[in-house]
Design a protein around this motif. Structure first.
Motif, PDB file in Angstrom:
ATOM      1  N   PRO A 194       0.821  -1.211   0.000  1.00 41.54           N
ATOM      2  CA  PRO A 194       0.000   0.000   0.000  1.00 41.54           C
ATOM      3  C   PRO A 194       0.858   1.266   0.000  1.00 41.54           C
ATOM      4  CG  PRO A 194      -0.012  -1.010   2.172  1.00 41.54           C
ATOM      5  CD  PRO A 194       0.703  -1.963   1.264  1.00 41.54           C
ATOM      6  N   LEU A 195       0.410   2.240  -0.784  1.00 41.96           N
ATOM      7  CA  LEU A 195       1.031   3.561  -0.789  1.00 41.96           C
ATOM      8  C   LEU A 195      -0.071   4.589  -0.567  1.00 41.96           C
ATOM      9  CD1 LEU A 195       3.811   5.005  -2.976  1.00 41.96           C
ATOM     10  CD2 LEU A 195       1.665   6.261  -2.821  1.00 41.96           C
ATOM     11  N   THR A 196       0.104   5.452   0.417  1.00 42.95           N
ATOM     12  CA  THR A 196      -0.890   6.486   0.716  1.00 42.95           C
ATOM     13  C   THR A 196      -0.218   7.848   0.743  1.00 42.95           C
ATOM     14  OG1 THR A 196      -0.605   6.248   3.107  1.00 42.95           O
ATOM     15  CG2 THR A 196      -2.324   4.919   2.066  1.00 42.95           C
ATOM     16  N   ILE A 197      -0.954   8.855   0.323  1.00 41.85           N
ATOM     17  CA  ILE A 197      -0.496  10.245   0.367  1.00 41.85           C
ATOM     18  C   ILE A 197      -1.553  11.064   1.085  1.00 41.85           C
ATOM     19  CG2 ILE A 197       0.156  12.284  -0.964  1.00 41.85           C
ATOM     20  CD1 ILE A 197       1.036  10.452  -3.215  1.00 41.85           C
ATOM     21  N   THR A 198      -1.135  11.796   2.097  1.00 41.14           N
ATOM     22  CA  THR A 198      -2.024  12.738   2.766  1.00 41.14           C
ATOM     23  C   THR A 198      -1.456  14.139   2.606  1.00 41.14           C
ATOM     24  OG1 THR A 198      -0.891  12.519   4.902  1.00 41.14           O
ATOM     25  CG2 THR A 198      -2.729  11.021   4.474  1.00 41.14           C
ATOM     26  N   VAL A 199      -2.352  15.124   2.567  1.00 35.54           N
ATOM     27  CA  VAL A 199      -1.969  16.534   2.538  1.00 35.54           C
ATOM     28  C   VAL A 199      -2.673  17.224   3.684  1.00 35.54           C
ATOM     29  CG1 VAL A 199      -2.059  18.699   1.255  1.00 35.54           C
ATOM     30  CG2 VAL A 199      -1.525  16.571   0.063  1.00 35.54           C
ATOM     31  N   ASP A 200      -1.887  17.836   4.548  1.00 32.60           N
ATOM     32  CA  ASP A 200      -2.407  18.520   5.733  1.00 32.60           C
ATOM     33  C   ASP A 200      -3.324  17.601   6.543  1.00 32.60           C
ATOM     34  OD1 ASP A 200      -1.009  20.727   4.846  1.00 32.60           O
ATOM     35  OD2 ASP A 200      -2.744  21.651   3.897  1.00 32.60           O
ATOM     36  N   GLY A 201      -2.973  16.324   6.571  1.00 31.12           N
ATOM     37  CA  GLY A 201      -3.701  15.358   7.383  1.00 31.12           C
ATOM     38  C   GLY A 201      -4.832  14.642   6.687  1.00 31.12           C
ATOM     39  N   GLY A 202      -5.217  15.067   5.488  1.00 27.74           N
ATOM     40  CA  GLY A 202      -6.312  14.425   4.765  1.00 27.74           C
ATOM     41  C   GLY A 202      -5.797  13.565   3.618  1.00 27.74           C
ATOM     42  N   ARG A 203      -6.336  12.353   3.484  1.00 30.07           N
ATOM     43  CA  ARG A 203      -5.870  11.452   2.437  1.00 30.07           C
ATOM     44  C   ARG A 203      -6.330  11.953   1.069  1.00 30.07           C
ATOM     45  NH1 ARG A 203      -6.543   4.960   2.787  1.00 30.07           N
ATOM     46  NH2 ARG A 203      -5.247   5.423   4.616  1.00 30.07           N
ATOM     47  N   VAL A 204      -5.377  11.996   0.115  1.00 31.61           N
ATOM     48  CA  VAL A 204      -5.687  12.447  -1.242  1.00 31.61           C
ATOM     49  C   VAL A 204      -5.375  11.390  -2.286  1.00 31.61           C
ATOM     50  CG1 VAL A 204      -5.359  14.890  -0.679  1.00 31.61           C
ATOM     51  CG2 VAL A 204      -3.408  13.533  -1.478  1.00 31.61           C
ATOM     52  N   PHE A 205      -4.662  10.322  -1.877  1.00 30.53           N
ATOM     53  CA  PHE A 205      -4.275   9.308  -2.859  1.00 30.53           C
ATOM     54  C   PHE A 205      -3.975   8.018  -2.112  1.00 30.53           C
ATOM     55  CE2 PHE A 205      -1.136   6.976  -5.362  1.00 30.53           C
ATOM     56  CZ  PHE A 205      -1.693   6.999  -6.633  1.00 30.53           C
ATOM     57  N   ALA A 206      -4.418   6.888  -2.687  1.00 33.91           N
ATOM     58  CA  ALA A 206      -4.108   5.581  -2.107  1.00 33.91           C
ATOM     59  C   ALA A 206      -4.193   4.532  -3.198  1.00 33.91           C
ATOM     60  CB  ALA A 206      -5.072   5.249  -0.973  1.00 33.91           C
ATOM     61  N   GLN A 207      -3.215   3.656  -3.241  1.00 40.46           N
ATOM     62  CA  GLN A 207      -3.253   2.522  -4.159  1.00 40.46           C
ATOM     63  C   GLN A 207      -2.221   1.498  -3.687  1.00 40.46           C
ATOM     64  OE1 GLN A 207      -2.088   4.239  -8.047  1.00 40.46           O
ATOM     65  NE2 GLN A 207      -0.219   3.018  -7.939  1.00 40.46           N
ATOM     66  N   THR A 208      -2.322   0.290  -4.194  1.00 42.75           N
ATOM     67  CA  THR A 208      -1.296  -0.709  -3.932  1.00 42.75           C
ATOM     68  C   THR A 208      -0.347  -0.751  -5.110  1.00 42.75           C
ATOM     69  OG1 THR A 208      -2.653  -2.476  -4.856  1.00 42.75           O
ATOM     70  CG2 THR A 208      -2.804  -2.090  -2.469  1.00 42.75           C
ATOM     71  N   VAL A 209       0.924  -0.955  -4.822  1.00 43.62           N
ATOM     72  CA  VAL A 209       1.940  -0.960  -5.867  1.00 43.62           C
ATOM     73  C   VAL A 209       2.759  -2.237  -5.739  1.00 43.62           C
ATOM     74  CG1 VAL A 209       2.066   1.553  -5.936  1.00 43.62           C
ATOM     75  CG2 VAL A 209       3.605   0.294  -4.438  1.00 43.62           C
ATOM     76  N   ASP A 210       3.285  -2.667  -6.855  1.00 42.19           N
ATOM     77  CA  ASP A 210       4.218  -3.787  -6.860  1.00 42.19           C
ATOM     78  C   ASP A 210       5.630  -3.215  -6.777  1.00 42.19           C
ATOM     79  OD1 ASP A 210       2.166  -5.640  -7.094  1.00 42.19           O
ATOM     80  OD2 ASP A 210       2.203  -5.550  -9.292  1.00 42.19           O
ATOM     81  N   VAL A 211       6.219  -3.362  -5.634  1.00 47.79           N
ATOM     82  CA  VAL A 211       7.552  -2.823  -5.401  1.00 47.79           C
ATOM     83  C   VAL A 211       8.572  -3.682  -6.132  1.00 47.79           C
ATOM     84  CG1 VAL A 211       9.324  -2.441  -3.650  1.00 47.79           C
ATOM     85  CG2 VAL A 211       6.956  -1.769  -3.204  1.00 47.79           C
ATOM     86  N   LEU A 212       9.436  -3.034  -6.892  1.00 50.56           N
ATOM     87  CA  LEU A 212      10.452  -3.714  -7.677  1.00 50.56           C
ATOM     88  C   LEU A 212      11.795  -3.610  -6.970  1.00 50.56           C
ATOM     89  CD1 LEU A 212       9.496  -2.277 -11.184  1.00 50.56           C
ATOM     90  CD2 LEU A 212       8.719  -4.417 -10.130  1.00 50.56           C
ATOM     91  N   ALA A 213      12.563  -4.682  -7.016  1.00 55.63           N
ATOM     92  CA  ALA A 213      13.885  -4.667  -6.408  1.00 55.63           C
ATOM     93  C   ALA A 213      14.753  -3.583  -7.053  1.00 55.63           C
ATOM     94  CB  ALA A 213      14.549  -6.027  -6.555  1.00 55.63           C
ATOM     95  N   GLU A 214      15.557  -2.956  -6.261  1.00 50.58           N
ATOM     96  CA  GLU A 214      16.487  -1.874  -6.572  1.00 50.58           C
ATOM     97  C   GLU A 214      15.773  -0.531  -6.614  1.00 50.58           C
ATOM     98  OE1 GLU A 214      19.001  -2.690  -9.877  1.00 50.58           O
ATOM     99  OE2 GLU A 214      19.945  -4.401  -8.879  1.00 50.58           O
ATOM    100  N   HIS A 215      15.064  -0.194  -7.717  1.00 49.17           N
ATOM    101  CA  HIS A 215      14.466   1.141  -7.791  1.00 49.17           C
ATOM    102  C   HIS A 215      13.156   1.110  -8.565  1.00 49.17           C
ATOM    103  CE1 HIS A 215      18.061   3.028  -6.132  1.00 49.17           C
ATOM    104  NE2 HIS A 215      18.775   2.312  -6.990  1.00 49.17           N
TER     105      HIS A 215
END
Length: 571
Positions: A194-215
């Protein structure tokens, strides 16, 4: 004050500021040094400049700094250095892990596969001039090059994956449409993180991502319709928090960044912020103090910003290197606009056609943008102060470096300070024309200033640059603090005040072609060591400051303050 906001909730960060073990090794080859044999017989503050201290004032040579790193487990750690002058090599438990060139930019060193416990961190720091090792610091530059671990340092504990950086861009200031890029690194690949982004305490973005080795990289877009805009008159700031990983996961990471919603663009002869033209009233500023060198403590940074606001400045040109993130934080809050530029001073065709030099410059540009890009106060990127932009052989270097800046950040106008207003061959590459000139000081008298400025403006128009914003990026006169003379001659406080009064009156009362002025300079500073230059610098200082090196105002300070406050009134 590392930053003006907390950057991490999840990630463990240990500040490394304080007093380290120290040794002055002198004129020795770093490659010949066995760090295990170094006798650390002194102490040195970090951040600090060793050659600004009484015991090592003015000394050049290889030095060694040491402290014990507290590794709580055998995981991945990251050392973050905000600035080390001029060249350094980093060792952990005697193992060389990294080198870095250039004293004004942040770099990182990963520490992995070490057992838990205290391990020795040793940093070899060299303030000698060595073009082969460090082409970014040259002895003829017109400011004193201090040495040391001059900006804060910290130790970060990373997990299986981690956030390398977050870039925040205003795509449409009217709609408050934002684009965010999250760069991450990972030791292993993992799906459904899961990756979430909040701005000033309020959630503005959320999704699950497939994390890749290295970068890897994740991009997000969202709008903040009720958010306040940032401008010099209303410097409203917002806080964005990114979290990668589940809330209860030991391997999760987070990063908090602060930003302002604003757009900068060029239209005709104006620089616009959120669609409104801005008149830049400012100074050039070096990071310098006799007691601290270029390692300015928090209290002095705060004092400088207070004095700039008292002076009526809404603009600072960072001379002539990337600015400290702590200073940029304060400018974000104060609404002071910043021109941030890569390190450089009067480079010749020999430098600008040298692949070794250009590669180092490119790294410096990348590191400058990485630290400065989220600061709303930064409205201009610059390169190559007063270099040979009148030499056709140097044009490819300007194309290359400005092109890299456009690739890294297409949202800000680009410029460079030219001291060749009559024959520059690179001005067409810049979005904003910036001219350094010193009529009434190096050439002519005060009464010659209006004609010279008018001649420069006319010549720029002849060369097809009349439809761009114009900043007089350096102009001024030297004055010795406290010396007032009935004849009001050069080096007197009266002469400096009269010259700057003439400049400001002609640019902004008698004319309207110029959209900005950066007076040379804010504070006096120690000059280069070269004899030929020191002989033209009383006290071996560049004395053109509106305040002296201890920030005591000269007569010109009052003159400029009166003008800047008057010019800031609604037109």
């Amino acid at each position: 004050m590392t930053r003006r906001f907390r950057q991490h909730d999840v990630r463990s960060v240990t500040p490394l500021d304080g007093v380290w073990d120290f040794a002055f090794l002198g004129d020795v080859d770093p490659d010949a040094v066995n760090v295990g044999d170094i006798v650390f017989d002194d102490r040195m503050a970090v951040p600090g400049c060793f050659d600004a201290t009484p015991a090592y004032a003015g000394r050049r040579g290889l030095t060694a700094y040491r402290m014990m790193l507290p590794l709580h487990d055998a995981g991945r750690y990251r050392l973050v250095f905000d600035g080390v002058h001029h060249w350094c090599r980093v060792f952990v438990d005697g193992e060389p892990l990294a080198e870095h060139v250039g004293g004004f930019t942040q770099f990182t060193v990963d520490v992995v596969q070490y057992a838990a416990g205290d391990v020795a961190l040793v940093v070899l720091v060299d303030n000698r001039f060595d073009y082969a090792r460090c082409p970014l610091h040259l002895p003829y530059f017109d400011w004193y090059h201090y040495g040391g671990i001059s900006r804060p340092a910290a130790l970060h504990r990373l997990g299986d994956f981690w956030i390398d950086g977050v870039r925040i861009v205003t795509e449409d200031y009217v709609a408050r449409a934002m684009a965010v890029t999250v760069d991450y690194g990972a030791d292993i690949s993992r799906g459904g993180v899961p990756l979430t982004i909040t701005v000033d305490g309020g959630r503005v973005f959320a999704q699950t991502v497939d994390v890749l080795a290295e970068h890897g990289q994740v991009q997000a877009r969202f709008s903040l319709p009720d958010a306040a805009l940032w401008s010099p008159d209303a410097p409203n700031l917002h806080t964005l928090h990114v979290r990668l990983g589940a809330a209860d996961a030991a391997s999760s990471d987070d990063l908090r960044e602060r930003f302002g919603i604003r757009q900068v663009r060029v239209e005709g002869q104006a620089i616009l912020i959120n669609g409104e033209p801005v008149r830049l009233l400012g100074v050039n500023r070096h990071e310098a103090h006799p007691q601290f060198g270029s390692a300015l403590p928090d209290g002095l940074l705060v004092s400088d910003v207070q004095q700039l606001r008292d002076l009526g400045c809404n603009f600072v040109r960072g001379s002539h290197y990337p600015q400290d993130a702590r200073f940029l934080d304060l400018c974000d809050e104060a609404g002071i606009l910043v021109w941030n530029e890569a390190i450089g001073w009067q480079h010749t065709g020999e430098h600008l056609t040298d692949p070794h030099f250009l590669a180092a410059q490119e790294t410096n540009v990348r590191e400058m943008v990485a630290v400065g890009a989220n600061h709303p106060s930064v409205i201009l990127w610059g390169i190559q102060n007063e270099s040979h932009s009148n030499d056709p052989a140097c044009r490819p270097a300007y194309e290359r470096l400005l092109g890299l800046l456009r690739e890294l950040d297409p949202t800000r106008p680009l410029t460079f300070a030219s001291n060749h207003p009559y024959d520059d061959v690179c001005l067409d590459l810049a979005d904003v024309v910036s001219i350094n000139c010193y009529p009434g000081w190096y050439v002519g008298e005060i009464e010659d200033i209006p004609a010279e400025l008018d001649n420069i403006i006319a010549r720029l128009a002849e060369k097809g640059q009349g439809d761009k914003p114009l900043i007089i990026s350096e102009i001024g006169a030297g004055a010795i603090y406290g010396w007032r003379d009935w004849n009001e001659t050069r080096w007197s406080e009266q002469y400096q005040a009269r010259l700057l009064d003439t400049v400001i009156r002609h640019l902004f009362v008698d004319g309207d072609r110029t959209c900005g002025l950066a007076i040379w300079q804010y504070c006096d500073l120690r000059a280069a060591e070269e004899v030929r230059r020191a002989l033209f610098r009383p006290r071996a200082f560049n004395n053109k400051g509106l305040v002296d090196e201890y920030r005591r105002p000269k007569q010109a300070y009052g003159t400029v303050k009166q003008w800047y406050h008057k010019l800031a009134e609604p037109r």
